[in-house]
Design an enzyme around this catalytic site. Structure first.
Site: not given
Lengths: 439, 253
Positions: B146, B159
């Site tokens: 990501s 995250y």
């Protein structure tokens, strides 16, 4: 990949073989993955080359399997002999030629290489070497001929040669205005020629769909040579004309292929009889340009060759139609007629065969070829596994009706499946064993 | 085996129930992939997806249970997959959880679950997968990282850090595999509008699972090491990475 120098080296390499098995490889001219084995052993057999016996009176030649056709021709042509069957390149080994049961321009009359062998020696996984001749061991012979290297390693072979009077060919060329004209000419008088092949313009549309140039001929006799050539009728000195450097981008675009095809068609005489042409330019036109495959750029190209039985001309027509309207640039499309085949997985079978070179990067190509494959399978035809890199395995049993017999023979010759390849895994050629193991 | 036209024969999806995993499976099947294995935490919920993949032309679609947190079972799981399905040509790692950043600042257990899933779970399953692909001598892995892993942000650093760890792990693993005929593609999407982010407001440069799937296919074909989705995020993130910390801190992102 290892390159064993002799039988002892092969035994050492096989001793260290893992679960992913081994496959023999020759000069690497197969377009697909028949001689690749990811994660496993690949035995480059080209170090084991050499002619062991050449009987000039009887025309019998025995050679190690890693000997190339080029090596053989250099030895035999000046003595008045030729190979009874030769593919479109000299840079293949004898072993590879047998494992793929190669055909040439004379298949309609002379069959494939497998029709001209005295026999061969086959190395089995337990280290035994078996002498295989058609008469004494037909099952092993027919399983190995075209057997994709999966029945054992061909160690040496003995071939019956073809006598020739000169190293020249006498060639007739004619242009055909469309596919029907072309196939008509081939069907009516191919039998009068030893060699016959047609180039088809897959980009011509409408009324010219499938137009082509037909070249047919035979070995020239001494009497047919002009006096300048007759002084040294068996001269043989193949030369490289050019080579393509690495890193060339794909130049085979649709526009380039279209202009090439146009020039090729216009350049060919409408009709020409008896032109004297050298063996190399008649049989191996592409061999003169080293690394010609680089012209297709980084993504390369796929070869696709199929055969459909006589009476199924419609499939050839549909394939040419699909290619001409589908936007595929086929640089080279070759049409010829086959006679009967011999091996269980041999490609040749009586009918029409069409071979195509197609740049791999084109959108829609996969679907187009899948569609052609289905038509071919329905017509009782098949695709050439030596050139395949993408066939749907579900079509295989229809295309090769002797597949079951071949699998039985393979189980007998190699029960532990020591001989494996990427093609074998991709097409599930060993799948039946796995299924048996589960039940 | 990947065939001569670049089609993958068998593809295994770890996190096969995720929107990106399923979108990639559909895109691959449309391109000719025959065998699809969806490894998912809740296999029972995928019946309709399986039917859709079959309808699109997949010859064989299997769903197998897989839990990224059950690291002790991963080795045996990978062995079983390769035993059952033969050579696997492509492995897509698409599992991951986002977590609620605010809640995790107070709830350590929840933060650890994100780290265990996204990083520990991925390391645990990627190592045996890489060993298998090395053994078979061919294959590709696509890993969903990501852009959140490119620079720590106060709005999603739990995250983000889990993806940063995964990303660096994959960079090194990719280099290890490069000479072995195995490709490892790191995929760095921006904000993807999917069920994982359905409760959040979309941000600039947001994208869709379908766009991520297409980028994965292009990246695999080009033999790329990293792809950003959308591709301009590569330059945006490069700019953001070089901002001084004091400036970056003041950005509302």
């Amino acid at each position: 990949m290892v390159r064993p120098r002799d039988a002892a080296d092969v035994a050492t390499a096989l001793g260290a073989m893992g679960a992913r098995g081994a496959i023999a490889r020759g000069l690497g001219r197969s377009y697909g993955d028949v001689a690749q084995n990811g994660g496993g052993l690949v035995l480059d057999m080209t170090a084991q080359r050499g002619i062991e016996r050449f009987d000039e009176d009887e025309g019998i030649l025995a050679a190690l399997a890693g000997t190339s056709i080029d090596d053989i021709l250099r030895a035999i042509v000046p003595r008045g002999w030729f190979l009874p069957v030769t593919p479109g390149t000299r840079f293949v080994t004898l072993g590879g030629a047998i494992a793929n049961d190669v055909h040439g321009k004379n298949h309609h009359g002379d069959g494939s290489l497998g029709d001209h062998l005295v026999g061969f020696e086959l190395l089995l996984p337990d280290g035994q070497v078996r002498q295989v001749a058609l008469a004494s061991d037909p099952e092993t012979y027919e399983a190995t001929l075209g057997g994709l290297g999966l029945t054992g390693i061909i160690v040496r072979a003995t071939v019956r040669l073809l006598p020739i009077g000169t190293s020249w060919t006498r060639v007739d060329t004619e242009r055909a205005v469309d596919l029907e004209d072309l196939m008509g000419r081939m069907a009516s008088d191919d039998h009068r020629y030893r060699y016959s092949v047609a180039w088809v313009d897959c980009l011509a549309r409408g009324r010219s769909l499938g137009r082509g140039v037909l070249t047919r001929g035979d070995h020239a006799t001494r009497e047919e040579l002009p006096s300048a050539l007759a002084r040294d009728p068996l001269v043989y000195s193949p030369r490289m004309l050019a080579s393509v450097p690495p890193g060339v981008p794909n130049v085979v675009t649709r526009a380039a292929a279209r202009s090439f095809n146009e020039v090729w068609f216009r350049k060919a005489p409408r009709e020409e009889r008896g032109r004297i042409t050298s063996l190399t330019s008649f049989f191996y036109p592409l061999d003169a340009i080293a690394d010609w495959n680089r012209l297709y750029g980084r993504r390369g190209f796929v070869q696709h060759q199929f055969v459909v039985p006589f009476g199924q001309e419609r499939v050839v027509e549909t394939a040419v139609e699909l290619l001409s309207s589908g936007g595929s640039a086929s640089f080279l499309a070759v049409l010829k007629r086959f006679g009967p085949g011999r091996g269980m997985l041999s490609f040749p079978a009586p009918g029409w065969t069409l071979a195509l070179d197609l740049p791999a990067g084109q959108p829609g190509l996969a679907q187009l070829l899948d569609r052609i494959d289905r038509l071919v399978a329905e017509a009782g035809g098949r695709v050439y596994l030596a050139k395949d890199a993408r066939l749907n395995p579900a079509l295989l049993p229809d295309m090769y009706p002797d597949l079951d017999r071949w699998m039985d023979a393979r189980e007998r010759l190699d029960p532990g499946h020591a001989w494996r390849s990427d093609l074998e895994r991709r097409l599930g050629l060993g799948a039946r064993q796995r299924k048996d193991a589960l039940t | 085996m990947k065939d001569g036209l670049g089609r993958y024969g068998t593809a295994l999806f770890l996190g096969g129930g995720s929107d990106i995993g399923l979108a990639t499976a559909r895109a691959l099947v449309a391109r000719g992939t025959q065998k699809v294995v969806l490894a998912a935490r809740s296999p029972d919920e995928l019946a309709l997806q399986v039917e859709e993949l079959r309808a699109r032309g997949a010859a064989e679609v299997e769903v197998v249970p897989f839990d990224a947190l059950a690291t002790a079972s991963h080795e045996a799981f990978v062995d079983e997959m390769f035993e059952r399905f033969g050579d696997v040509d492509l492995v897509v790692l698409a599992f991951g959880v986002l977590g609620d950043q605010h809640a995790m600042e107070k709830d350590t257990a929840a933060a650890l679950e994100v780290a265990r899933t996204n990083y520990v779970g991925a390391v645990s399953v990627l190592l045996p997968v890489a060993r298998k692909l090395r053994e078979q001598g061919h294959g590709a892995i696509a890993v969903l990282s990501s852009v959140a892993g490119e620079r720590g942000r106060r709005s999603n650093f739990v995250y983000g850090s889990s993806k940063a760890g995964l990303d660096v792990f994959c960079q090194g693993l990719g280099d290890l595999l490069a000479g072995e005929g195995v490709q490892l593609l790191v995929v760095r999407p921006g904000f993807v509008r999917s069920k994982m982010t359905a409760h959040l407001d979309p941000v600039p440069f947001s994208t869709t699972p379908g766009a991520v799937a297409r980028a994965i296919l292009v990246g695999l074909e080009r033999k790329a090491d990293v792809v950003w989705v959308p591709s301009k995020l590569r330059w945006v993130m490069s700019g953001l990475r070089h901002l001084p910390r004091t400036v970056f801190r003041r950005l509302e992102i």
